[in-house]
Enzyme design. Structure first.
Site, PDB file in Angstrom:
ATOM      1  N   CYS A 127       0.848  -1.191   0.000  1.00 27.04           N
ATOM      2  CA  CYS A 127       0.000   0.000   0.000  1.00 27.04           C
ATOM      3  C   CYS A 127       0.886   1.243   0.000  1.00 27.04           C
ATOM      4  O   CYS A 127       2.081   1.150   0.193  1.00 27.04           O
ATOM      5  CB  CYS A 127      -0.874   0.035   1.240  1.00 27.04           C
ATOM      6  SG  CYS A 127      -1.799  -1.476   1.480  1.00 27.04           S
ATOM      7  N   ARG A 142       1.885   1.418  -6.733  1.00 31.09           N
ATOM      8  CA  ARG A 142       2.034   0.354  -5.731  1.00 31.09           C
ATOM      9  C   ARG A 142       0.756  -0.453  -5.586  1.00 31.09           C
ATOM     10  O   ARG A 142       0.705  -1.407  -4.823  1.00 31.09           O
ATOM     11  CB  ARG A 142       2.381   0.970  -4.370  1.00 31.09           C
ATOM     12  CG  ARG A 142       3.699   1.684  -4.361  1.00 31.09           C
ATOM     13  CD  ARG A 142       3.877   2.397  -3.049  1.00 31.09           C
ATOM     14  NE  ARG A 142       4.074   1.457  -1.952  1.00 31.09           N
ATOM     15  CZ  ARG A 142       5.254   1.122  -1.475  1.00 31.09           C
ATOM     16  NH1 ARG A 142       6.328   1.627  -1.981  1.00 31.09           N
ATOM     17  NH2 ARG A 142       5.346   0.272  -0.482  1.00 31.09           N
ATOM     18  N   TRP A 174      -3.837  -1.644  -1.312  1.00 33.63           N
ATOM     19  CA  TRP A 174      -3.824  -2.850  -2.135  1.00 33.63           C
ATOM     20  C   TRP A 174      -4.116  -3.964  -1.142  1.00 33.63           C
ATOM     21  O   TRP A 174      -3.277  -4.314  -0.319  1.00 33.63           O
ATOM     22  CB  TRP A 174      -2.469  -3.017  -2.819  1.00 33.63           C
ATOM     23  CG  TRP A 174      -2.600  -3.899  -4.003  1.00 33.63           C
ATOM     24  CD1 TRP A 174      -3.032  -3.535  -5.237  1.00 33.63           C
ATOM     25  CD2 TRP A 174      -2.357  -5.299  -4.065  1.00 33.63           C
ATOM     26  NE1 TRP A 174      -3.064  -4.630  -6.059  1.00 33.63           N
ATOM     27  CE2 TRP A 174      -2.657  -5.718  -5.379  1.00 33.63           C
ATOM     28  CE3 TRP A 174      -1.913  -6.247  -3.151  1.00 33.63           C
ATOM     29  CZ2 TRP A 174      -2.524  -7.038  -5.788  1.00 33.63           C
ATOM     30  CZ3 TRP A 174      -1.792  -7.552  -3.564  1.00 33.63           C
ATOM     31  CH2 TRP A 174      -2.096  -7.934  -4.875  1.00 33.63           C
ATOM     32  N   ASN A 209       0.623   0.179   6.433  1.00 31.13           N
ATOM     33  CA  ASN A 209       1.137  -0.640   5.348  1.00 31.13           C
ATOM     34  C   ASN A 209       1.812  -1.829   6.014  1.00 31.13           C
ATOM     35  O   ASN A 209       2.611  -1.653   6.925  1.00 31.13           O
ATOM     36  CB  ASN A 209       2.155   0.212   4.559  1.00 31.13           C
ATOM     37  CG  ASN A 209       2.771  -0.550   3.416  1.00 31.13           C
ATOM     38  OD1 ASN A 209       2.329  -1.649   3.067  1.00 31.13           O
ATOM     39  ND2 ASN A 209       3.795   0.036   2.827  1.00 31.13           N
ATOM     40  N   GLY A 210       1.484  -3.055   5.603  1.00 33.07           N
ATOM     41  CA  GLY A 210       2.077  -4.241   6.222  1.00 33.07           C
ATOM     42  C   GLY A 210       0.996  -5.229   6.623  1.00 33.07           C
ATOM     43  O   GLY A 210      -0.150  -5.113   6.176  1.00 33.07           O
ATOM     44  N   GLU A 243       9.490 -22.364 -17.037  1.00 33.10           N
ATOM     45  CA  GLU A 243       9.362 -20.968 -16.627  1.00 33.10           C
ATOM     46  C   GLU A 243      10.494 -20.110 -17.205  1.00 33.10           C
ATOM     47  O   GLU A 243      10.263 -18.988 -17.660  1.00 33.10           O
ATOM     48  CB  GLU A 243       9.326 -20.892 -15.085  1.00 33.10           C
ATOM     49  CG  GLU A 243       9.343 -19.506 -14.470  1.00 33.10           C
ATOM     50  CD  GLU A 243       8.220 -18.584 -14.925  1.00 33.10           C
ATOM     51  OE1 GLU A 243       7.270 -19.049 -15.567  1.00 33.10           O
ATOM     52  OE2 GLU A 243       8.334 -17.374 -14.676  1.00 33.10           O
ATOM     53  N   LYS A 273       9.857 -16.974 -19.914  1.00 35.51           N
ATOM     54  CA  LYS A 273      10.316 -15.602 -19.606  1.00 35.51           C
ATOM     55  C   LYS A 273      11.020 -14.988 -20.811  1.00 35.51           C
ATOM     56  O   LYS A 273      10.755 -13.850 -21.174  1.00 35.51           O
ATOM     57  CB  LYS A 273      11.283 -15.583 -18.414  1.00 35.51           C
ATOM     58  CG  LYS A 273      10.692 -15.722 -17.049  1.00 35.51           C
ATOM     59  CD  LYS A 273      10.030 -14.482 -16.490  1.00 35.51           C
ATOM     60  CE  LYS A 273       8.582 -14.440 -16.821  1.00 35.51           C
ATOM     61  NZ  LYS A 273       7.666 -15.198 -16.019  1.00 35.51           N
ATOM     62  N   GLU A 290       8.539 -14.294 -23.612  1.00 35.27           N
ATOM     63  CA  GLU A 290       7.670 -13.148 -23.328  1.00 35.27           C
ATOM     64  C   GLU A 290       8.355 -11.801 -23.550  1.00 35.27           C
ATOM     65  O   GLU A 290       7.765 -10.895 -24.123  1.00 35.27           O
ATOM     66  CB  GLU A 290       7.196 -13.189 -21.862  1.00 35.27           C
ATOM     67  CG  GLU A 290       6.117 -14.202 -21.583  1.00 35.27           C
ATOM     68  CD  GLU A 290       5.757 -14.251 -20.097  1.00 35.27           C
ATOM     69  OE1 GLU A 290       4.564 -14.332 -19.793  1.00 35.27           O
ATOM     70  OE2 GLU A 290       6.666 -14.235 -19.237  1.00 35.27           O
ATOM     71  N   HIS A 333      14.578 -36.991 -27.299  1.00 39.95           N
ATOM     72  CA  HIS A 333      13.422 -37.368 -28.114  1.00 39.95           C
ATOM     73  C   HIS A 333      12.948 -36.194 -28.966  1.00 39.95           C
ATOM     74  O   HIS A 333      11.754 -35.978 -29.125  1.00 39.95           O
ATOM     75  CB  HIS A 333      12.284 -37.870 -27.210  1.00 39.95           C
ATOM     76  CG  HIS A 333      12.680 -39.062 -26.404  1.00 39.95           C
ATOM     77  ND1 HIS A 333      12.869 -40.314 -26.954  1.00 39.95           N
ATOM     78  CD2 HIS A 333      12.987 -39.196 -25.088  1.00 39.95           C
ATOM     79  CE1 HIS A 333      13.242 -41.168 -26.012  1.00 39.95           C
ATOM     80  NE2 HIS A 333      13.332 -40.496 -24.871  1.00 39.95           N
ATOM     81  N   LYS A 389      -1.252  -8.360 -18.868  1.00 37.72           N
ATOM     82  CA  LYS A 389      -0.988  -8.811 -17.490  1.00 37.72           C
ATOM     83  C   LYS A 389      -2.118  -9.690 -16.989  1.00 37.72           C
ATOM     84  O   LYS A 389      -1.906 -10.670 -16.297  1.00 37.72           O
ATOM     85  CB  LYS A 389      -0.823  -7.584 -16.593  1.00 37.72           C
ATOM     86  CG  LYS A 389      -0.506  -7.897 -15.156  1.00 37.72           C
ATOM     87  CD  LYS A 389       0.947  -8.266 -14.999  1.00 37.72           C
ATOM     88  CE  LYS A 389       1.279  -8.807 -13.622  1.00 37.72           C
ATOM     89  NZ  LYS A 389       2.336  -9.824 -13.688  1.00 37.72           N
TER      90      LYS A 389
HETATM   91  C1  G6P Z   1      -0.799 -13.828 -18.565  1.00 38.82           C
HETATM   92  C2  G6P Z   1       0.413 -13.167 -17.932  1.00 38.82           C
HETATM   93  C3  G6P Z   1       1.303 -14.219 -17.274  1.00 38.82           C
HETATM   94  C4  G6P Z   1       0.495 -15.022 -16.272  1.00 38.82           C
HETATM   95  C5  G6P Z   1      -0.769 -15.618 -16.894  1.00 38.82           C
HETATM   96  C6  G6P Z   1      -1.699 -16.172 -15.851  1.00 38.82           C
HETATM   97  O1  G6P Z   1      -0.397 -14.605 -19.618  1.00 38.82           O
HETATM   98  O2  G6P Z   1       1.146 -12.466 -18.913  1.00 38.82           O
HETATM   99  O3  G6P Z   1       2.383 -13.585 -16.600  1.00 38.82           O
HETATM  100  O4  G6P Z   1       1.288 -16.042 -15.740  1.00 38.82           O
HETATM  101  O5  G6P Z   1      -1.491 -14.622 -17.600  1.00 38.82           O
HETATM  102  O6  G6P Z   1      -2.186 -15.119 -15.083  1.00 38.82           O
HETATM  103  P1  G6P Z   1      -2.739 -15.245 -13.620  1.00 38.82           P
HETATM  104  O7  G6P Z   1      -3.114 -13.849 -13.234  1.00 38.82           O
HETATM  105  O8  G6P Z   1      -3.944 -16.147 -13.690  1.00 38.82           O
HETATM  106  O9  G6P Z   1      -1.675 -15.835 -12.769  1.00 38.82           O
END
Ligand code: G6P
Length: 622
Positions: A2, A27, A87, A113-114, A495, A499, A502, A518, A617
């Site tokens: 927050c 934030r 938040w 905040n916390g 993962e 990355k 993306e 394979h 996002k």
């Molecule tokens: C989008 C984002 C990813 C995320 C995925 C799932 O593709 O770009 O970074 O992992 O959605 O999103 P979620 O909010 O359900 O974790």
């Protein structure tokens, strides 16, 4: 998480506080609020039944700061005040849960905040003492606690100090009191807080970006410190001792300050991980009992005992966290776990019953496919659970029970700190379910104690950030990237690959090391880079064989292994080290070099790291 901002001076606090809130909005913002202390007679307010010439007025609004801005008007006149952009962590986003929170009498207003870990216990006691609560937040207990102590100590500062002693957890607090119309009270424990020093005026903020437009001179409070601020100065104390504080000059531009000095949110969020990981564990881990306390699952505890199978549904990075969870839960809790991407699961004939728990993992809590999969599962009678970062999101609301990540808002599209906090929750879930299903006390204690060490171990990886940057630059122009891992680190290969896809827009494959021969091995030539995630674990020797196979075909190898395993330097072209930990927890560390690698590659190639092309996002459409 927050954002806090406070002001005491000679100007109208309202405008300055709202402006400060706007600067803190990055934030996170699900609601915002402001309290202004007015001392004097010329109040134009329409407030009725005023008992004194001093007034404390609080206004809160759901949504963005601009909603709050529209709501506050003439009645907010005064030159002392506090404000907050929230938040959510405890209690969904709503006007009543927005800060500032007040005591029963409306004499105190405070922002926080916390996370207050023991707020439930405190609240129970305060309710018995007759306090009436207006919100579901952990923060509100602080206001009532101060009010309670004011009964014995007729001095606000003493009551404030006494109340702090009863809080467990983290806080940055700013408070105002009607009885002290010319003072601001602040305290810090684990959540950042600073005093901005102006000319005959002072600011308080959780983040320097809120004050930079007015002053670049700041005093950073340390954990355990509190301060009383007037228009003429401030006194910072730790216990009974007055602390002599240095005033620092901030050199950041306003733009830099927004991201805490980091050039991109993604880098900030990578470096946030020791803190966000610790926040996910906070108040939940019971190291001596070798288990976890997950308040969000309390209501379904009985049903969980009868669960025979778990199906994890999620998308993208969250589904790779789910895959690590599968390895953890099967090995330590003895429950069969399937992991499926939600978009597939939702259209398949699902074999579900009341003995199946369907666990949705989602940072945003709004991903359309994950939500639809959970809705289908619920219809079929399964128990639905969520691991969600965004409090009050649709998935959080619609699942039968769940656990919040408490990772704070994640701004960069590429998920980093949400991922490691999902792994934290999955490890907690493994402890929680495992200990009920035959995991020994000693094993539980070992996992719990190791979990607590991880934030510190993460810091050790950051030291190699410069090396990783050089490697990312050096290897940024390869034709193929092959990410390989086994067992717990197979999901990390996935993962790592997603990355770079993306944010660096390169073709990358994530594969189980053993499956490489394979198919993907055909891609190996001098233009390929193979990234091996191979800590010293139960499958290490097998990973070494895979590495040799790549080298034999002219590929370049970058290996991530355990500190001390320098022998690998002879086999691989480059080696990055992660500290030693339990095998099940290695993914939490091994993912960090890969996040940094992707980040530096994206920067080296000149891309927009935080807002990569074609991605969103939160994917709220199918
Ligand atoms: C989008 C984002 C990813 C995320 C995925 C799932 O593709 O770009 O970074 O992992 O959605 O999103 P979620 O909010 O359900 O974790």
């Amino acid at each position: 998480m927050c954002g806090i901002v406070g002001y005491i001076g000679r100007r109208e606090a309202n405008d300055l506080l709202i402006e400060g809130l706007h600067r803190l909005e990055y934030r996170g913002y699900d609601s915002a609020g402001i309290s202004i202390l007015h001392s004097g007679e010329n109040l134009k307010s329409k407030i009725k039944n005023l008992k004194s010439k001093n007034h404390l007025v609080t206004v809160r609004a759901l949504g963005k700061v601009e909603n709050l801005e529209k709501k506050v008007g003439e009645k907010m006149k005064g030159s002392v005040g506090i404000a907050h952009t929230r938040w959510a962590t405890h209690g969904k986003p709503s006007e009543k849960n927005a800060h500032p929170h007040t005591d029963c009498a409306g004499q105190i207003a405070l922002v926080h905040n916390g996370i207050i870990e023991n707020y439930n216990e405190l609240k129970e006691d305060l309710v018995k003492q007759g306090h009436l609560f207006a919100s579901e937040t952990d923060t509100e207990v602080i206001a009532h606690l101060i009010e309670e102590h004011l009964k014995e100590k007729d001095d606000f500062e003493a009551a404030f100090t006494e109340a702090l002693k009863h809080l467990r957890g983290t806080y940055g607090i700013a408070a105002v009191a009607l009885s002290q119309p010319n003072k601001l009270f602040v305290a810090r424990m684990g959540s950042p807080l600073l005093i901005g020093v102006g000319k005959d005026e002072y600011f308080v903020a959780s983040d320097v970006s809120a004050v930079l437009a007015h002053t670049k001179r700041v005093v950073y409070l340390e954990d355990g410190e509190r301060a009383v601020i007037t228009r003429d100065g401030y006194v910072v104390k730790s216990g009974k001792i007055i602390q002599k504080k240095t005033v620092s000059d901030v050199e950041w531009s306003e733009k830099e300050a927004k991201r805490g000095g980091y050039p991109h949110f993604m880098l900030k969020e990578i470096f946030d991980q020791p803190e966000s990981f610790a926040d996910a564990l906070r108040g939940r881990l019971l190291p001596d009992e070798g288990t976890a306390r997950l308040g969000g699952l309390r209501e379904v505890e009985k049903r969980l005992e009868g669960i025979r199978r778990i199906v994890i549904v999620s998308c993208g990075t969250s589904s790779y966290a789910g895959l690590v969870g599968k390895y953890m839960l099967e090995e330590y809790a003895g429950i069969p776990v399937e992991v499926e991407v939600a978009s597939e699961f939702r259209y398949r004939k699902m074999m579900l019953d009341k003995y199946t728990a369907v666990l949705g993992i989602s940072q945003s809590g709004e991903t359309a496919d994950t939500l639809a999969a959970l809705r289908e599962a619920k219809k079929k009678g399964a128990l639905t659970l969520g691991i969600v970062n965004t409090v009050g999101s649709t998935i959080a609301r619609e699942t039968d029970a769940g656990v919040y990540n408490h990772a704070g808002p994640e701004v960069s599209v590429a998920s980093t700190k949400a991922f490691t906090s999902q792994l934290a929750i999955l490890a907690l879930l493994t402890l929680y379910l495992g200990r009920k299903r035959g995991m020994s006390l000693v094993t539980g204690q070992r996992i719990a104690r190791e979990l607590l060490k991880l934030p510190r171990l993460m810091e050790r990886i950051f030291v190699q950030s410069g090396t990783i940057k050089k490697l990312a630059k050096k290897y940024a122009h390869r034709k193929n990237y092959l990410y390989l891992g086994r067992k717990y680190n197979f999901p990390i290969a996935l993962e790592g690959a997603i990355k770079v896809k993306e944010i660096a827009y390169v073709s990358a494959q994530g594969y189980p090391t053993g499956e490489m021969k394979h198919g993907p091995i055909a891609l190996v030539d001098k233009d390929a880079l193979a990234l091996f995630i191979m800590p010293l674990d139960s499958v290490y020797e097998k990973s070494v064989s895979g590495l040799e196979e790549i080298k034999a075909r002219g590929g370049t190898v970058l290996a991530i292994t355990t500190e001390g395993n320098t022998a690998l330097e002879k086999k691989a072209d480059a080696v990055v080290y992660i500290p030693k930990t339990l095998e099940m927890l290695t993914p939490i560390l091994s993912v960090i070099p890969l996040q940094l690698f992707a980040y530096h590659m994206s920067v080296a190639l000149g891309y927009d790291v935080d807002r990569p092309r074609n991605l969103a996002k939160s994917v709220t459409v199918e």
